[in-house]
Structure formats: C-alpha cells, structure tokens
Design a protein around this motif. Structure first.
Motif, PDB file in Angstrom:
ATOM      1  N   ASN A   1       0.819  -1.212   0.000  1.00 23.75           N
ATOM      2  CA  ASN A   1       0.000   0.000   0.000  1.00 23.75           C
ATOM      3  C   ASN A   1       0.852   1.261   0.000  1.00 23.75           C
ATOM      4  N   GLY A   2       2.061   1.169  -0.585  1.00 17.69           N
ATOM      5  CA  GLY A   2       2.909   2.340  -0.753  1.00 17.69           C
ATOM      6  C   GLY A   2       3.733   2.720   0.459  1.00 17.69           C
ATOM      7  N   TYR A   3       3.760   1.860   1.489  1.00 13.63           N
ATOM      8  CA  TYR A   3       4.488   2.212   2.713  1.00 13.63           C
ATOM      9  C   TYR A   3       5.436   1.096   3.116  1.00 13.63           C
ATOM     10  N   ALA A   4       6.642   1.482   3.554  1.00 15.16           N
ATOM     11  CA  ALA A   4       7.601   0.505   4.077  1.00 15.16           C
ATOM     12  C   ALA A   4       8.556   1.190   5.034  1.00 15.16           C
ATOM     13  N   ARG A   5       9.042   0.430   5.986  1.00 11.08           N
ATOM     14  CA  ARG A   5      10.067   0.883   6.921  1.00 11.08           C
ATOM     15  C   ARG A   5      11.080  -0.229   7.062  1.00 11.08           C
ATOM     16  N   SER A   6      12.301   0.138   7.349  1.00  7.15           N
ATOM     17  CA  SER A   6      13.338  -0.882   7.489  1.00  7.15           C
ATOM     18  C   SER A   6      14.466  -0.343   8.351  1.00  7.15           C
ATOM     19  N   GLN A   7      15.209  -1.272   8.918  1.00  9.48           N
ATOM     20  CA  GLN A   7      16.427  -0.905   9.637  1.00  9.48           C
ATOM     21  C   GLN A   7      17.437  -2.039   9.471  1.00  9.48           C
ATOM     22  N   VAL A   8      18.647  -1.653   9.234  1.00 12.74           N
ATOM     23  CA  VAL A   8      19.718  -2.629   9.009  1.00 12.74           C
ATOM     24  C   VAL A   8      20.849  -2.311   9.969  1.00 12.74           C
ATOM     25  N   SER A   9      21.267  -3.354  10.697  1.00 14.06           N
ATOM     26  CA  SER A   9      22.366  -3.205  11.643  1.00 14.06           C
ATOM     27  C   SER A   9      23.340  -4.352  11.436  1.00 14.06           C
ATOM     28  N   PHE A  10      24.472  -4.025  10.871  1.00 14.78           N
ATOM     29  CA  PHE A  10      25.493  -5.056  10.648  1.00 14.78           C
ATOM     30  C   PHE A  10      26.865  -4.484  11.028  1.00 14.78           C
ATOM     31  N   PRO A  11      27.574  -5.129  11.929  1.00 10.12           N
ATOM     32  CA  PRO A  11      27.114  -6.320  12.657  1.00 10.12           C
ATOM     33  C   PRO A  11      25.989  -5.984  13.636  1.00 10.12           C
ATOM     34  N   ARG A  12      25.279  -6.993  14.111  1.00  8.25           N
ATOM     35  CA  ARG A  12      24.126  -6.824  14.977  1.00  8.25           C
ATOM     36  C   ARG A  12      24.507  -6.008  16.212  1.00  8.25           C
ATOM     37  N   ASP A  13      23.567  -5.124  16.621  1.00 11.03           N
ATOM     38  CA  ASP A  13      23.738  -4.274  17.803  1.00 11.03           C
ATOM     39  C   ASP A  13      24.917  -3.313  17.693  1.00 11.03           C
ATOM     40  N   SER A  14      25.294  -2.995  16.473  1.00 12.64           N
ATOM     41  CA  SER A  14      26.372  -2.014  16.313  1.00 12.64           C
ATOM     42  C   SER A  14      25.797  -0.602  16.400  1.00 12.64           C
ATOM     43  N   ASN A  15      26.656   0.380  16.460  1.00 11.14           N
ATOM     44  CA  ASN A  15      26.226   1.778  16.505  1.00 11.14           C
ATOM     45  C   ASN A  15      26.023   2.368  15.118  1.00 11.14           C
ATOM     46  N   ASP A  16      26.091   1.528  14.101  1.00  9.45           N
ATOM     47  CA  ASP A  16      25.956   1.990  12.720  1.00  9.45           C
ATOM     48  C   ASP A  16      24.639   1.548  12.095  1.00  9.45           C
ATOM     49  N   THR A  17      23.583   1.411  12.908  1.00 12.63           N
ATOM     50  CA  THR A  17      22.264   1.020  12.396  1.00 12.63           C
ATOM     51  C   THR A  17      21.683   2.133  11.535  1.00 12.63           C
TER      52      THR A  17
END
Length: 357
Positions: free
Chosen positions: A182-198
């Motif tokens: 329906n035209g909407y999306a959200r996402s978050q990527v954190s690699f490596p997991r729990d890093s400060n570069d999410t």
C-alpha cells in the motif's frame, strides 16, 4: 480540521456559547488521552514549495481543506476537489504509515497552519517529517516525478563506510517492499548486529499512485537521497513519494498490543462523542428557542388586552353630564341598565291589563 481554542480571560469563557464550550470539552478530552508520548507526530517542517502561477480561489481552497480535514482525521489521508475549471482546487494530504490517527491529526493540524503561507498562489507542496500536503488548480494525482523533486541532506555527522553500507541495504529493502504494501515501508539494518551503525529508513508513496508509479518514484527518490552519504541523515522530497534515512531511530514503534490502533479508536470515539455533544447542544438550543416563542405568544395575548384598553381609551367614551341627563330622562328609574325600553313596555302592558278589567 482539528482546531484548538484557548480562553484568554475568564470573561470570554463566561460569554461563550454552548458550541464553543463543546469545542473546549472535545479538545480537553484529546489532550487528556493517556500515554500520549507513545508516538511522535513528527510535525517538523522540512520544506514548503510555493507555486508562482494562478491566484487561488479562496472559497474553493477553504472547501478543499475542510474536506481533507474530515478524511485525514478519519483514515490518515484525504483527496478532495472543490469547484470546476481554472478556479478549482485539487488537494491531497497524507500521513506516513507509522503514524497513529491521533499523531496524524496533530501533524495535519500543523501542516494546515503553514500551508496558507503560499497565498495567494494556488500551487503549494508541504513536506513535514510526518505528513504531506499539496494543492493545485489541476488534477495532479497520478504524477510521481517533477522538476521540483529534490533531496535534503542534514550534515550533522559524517558516517563511516559501515553505516553507508547499512543505509544502502535498508533503502533497498524499503524500495522493494513499499509498492506491494500500500505504498508504505520501513526498514532498519544493523550489521554487525547491535552495532552503533544502524540505519533507519522510511518510504511512503501517495495513495493515488499505482504500484508501478510508486516503484518508479521510490527508485528515483532513493538514488537521489543516497547522494547525501556519508552524512548521517537524508530525505527525498518527490512529487509522488517521500523517503528518509537516518542514523537515529525516528520511526514510531509498532505496537503489538494495539496501542496505535486503540489510540485511533479513541480518537474516533472522541469524534463520535463530540458529534453527540453537538447534537445535544443543538437540541438544547432548539428547546430554548421553542420555549422563547411560547413565552412570546403568551405575552402577545397580554399585549392584545393592553391594546384593547388603549383602543377604548383612544375612542374617548366619556360623555358630558348634560348629555347623560338628557339621554336618561333625568336619570329616570325606568331607564336603568337592564330595564330601559323593556321596563317601559312591561309597565304599559300591565296598565292596559288593569283598564281592561
């Protein structure tokens, strides 16, 4: 639209009408909603783009804004047109997919206060971090690209290669998911997991677009927005869509307990309750008017009696003594009220009866 009124003095409140008092009650109910800090309306203005052609028709503009208000409060977006020909006003307003109905109403309220800054021109686009609004004098609902499309970069901090990699991955996910959602999306990527570069990403297409147009808009918008890297935040303000990435989690939480949904239901309930209050106030006023008319009718009867007395006084039923003396035969007993001619006739009849005997 959601209007908020404040009483500047007690004297104004004392002279307020029942309808204004009703508005105060509704606003207070909204402000007293529990746990209003769960989500953010994100009403910060990003950019207001005004047209430079076509003077706005004020009645049509106001009509379109009112219709949009009703729709946005009820469902989170609205599409409206008022008038015909070159004076028509076409409008659209939409909140981004992670806003509750209450937060959407608050964002729209802020947008509507800013939108008239483009007056007297009809063309205007307003991008806030939580909602979007546009008005023109022509139908633009299927447009998804245009010369006004741009990116807005915020140079708060410069990020390293790991964040840039995560941001590109998160943007790719959102662009791929939104057209079929329906035209909407959200996402978050954190690699490596729990890093400060999410990296956190939001993508929204206007609901008037087809899935193909939405996909095309997001592809162009994302390519432009990623040009903000290595800066920590960027936005794409496009004709048919909005995108944002950031190293800060600006997304409203998805409630598994139905928080946003229940919040929306509460808002709808308040709207219904306010409608009932307004109807009650209307009935109260109607009864008051009916009673007032009834009292006026009774007073009119009393006034009629007063008018009759005045008429009798005005025609001057006062006679001179000489006139009354002559008319009554020097106040003869035979001319007393209730006797008069009938009294004399009865006396003569009795005298004739005696003579006949």
């Amino acid at each position: 639209m959601l209007y908020l009124y404040s009483a500047r003095s007690s004297s104004k409140m004392e002279g307020a009408t029942p309808l204004v008092l009703c508005s105060h009650v509704v606003v207070m109910l909204i402000l007293l909603l529990p746990d209003t800090s769960v989500a953010e309306p994100r009403s910060q203005i990003i950019q207001l783009i005004c047209g430079n052609k076509s003077t706005v028709s004020v009645p049509n503009f106001v009509g379109t804004m009112e219709t949009l208000s009703e729709q946005v409060i009820a469902r989170g977006y609205g599409v409206a047109v008022t008038g015909t020909g070159p004076d028509a006003t076409y409008g659209i307003s939409q909140c981004y997919g992670d806003l509750s109905l209450l937060d959407c109403a608050l964002c729209f309220s802020e947008a509507r206060t800013l939108f008239p800054q483009c007056f007297p021109y009809n063309g205007a686009r307003l991008y806030l971090d939580g909602c979007f609004m546009r008005a023109e004098n022509y139908s633009f609902y299927d447009q998804y690209l245009g010369p006004e499309d741009r990116r807005v970069c915020r140079n708060r901090t410069t990020k390293g290669s790991l964040f840039q990699q995560n941001a590109r991955a998160a943007v790719q996910q959102a662009v791929g998911n939104a057209p079929s959602n329906n035209g909407y999306a959200r996402s978050q990527v954190s690699f490596p997991r729990d890093s400060n570069d999410t990296a956190y990403v939001l993508a929204d297409c206007w609901k008037t677009l087809s899935a193909n147009s939405c996909a095309a808009c997001l592809r162009n918008a994302s390519a432009s927005m990623l040009g903000c890297l290595p800066w920590s935040e960027g936005r794409a303000l496009y004709t048919g869509c909005f995108m944002r990435y950031s190293d800060t989690n600006f997304l409203n939480a998805i409630s598994t307990s139905g928080g946003s949904s229940s919040r929306g239901k509460v808002v709808v309930t308040i709207i219904v309750v306010s409608s009932v209050i307004v109807l009650g106030v209307g009935a109260f006023i109607g009864i008051g008017v009916w009673k007032k008319k009834l009292i006026q009718k009774k007073r009119k009867g009393a006034n009629d009696a007063e008018k009759l007395v005045k008429i009798l006084h005005d025609i001057n039923l006062n006679f001179k003594y000489s006139t009354l003396d002559k008319a009554t035969g020097s106040f003869d007993e035979a001319n007393k009220l209730g006797q008069g001619c009938f009294g004399r006739w009865e006396r003569d009849r009795r005298q004739k009866a005696v003579l006949q005997q």
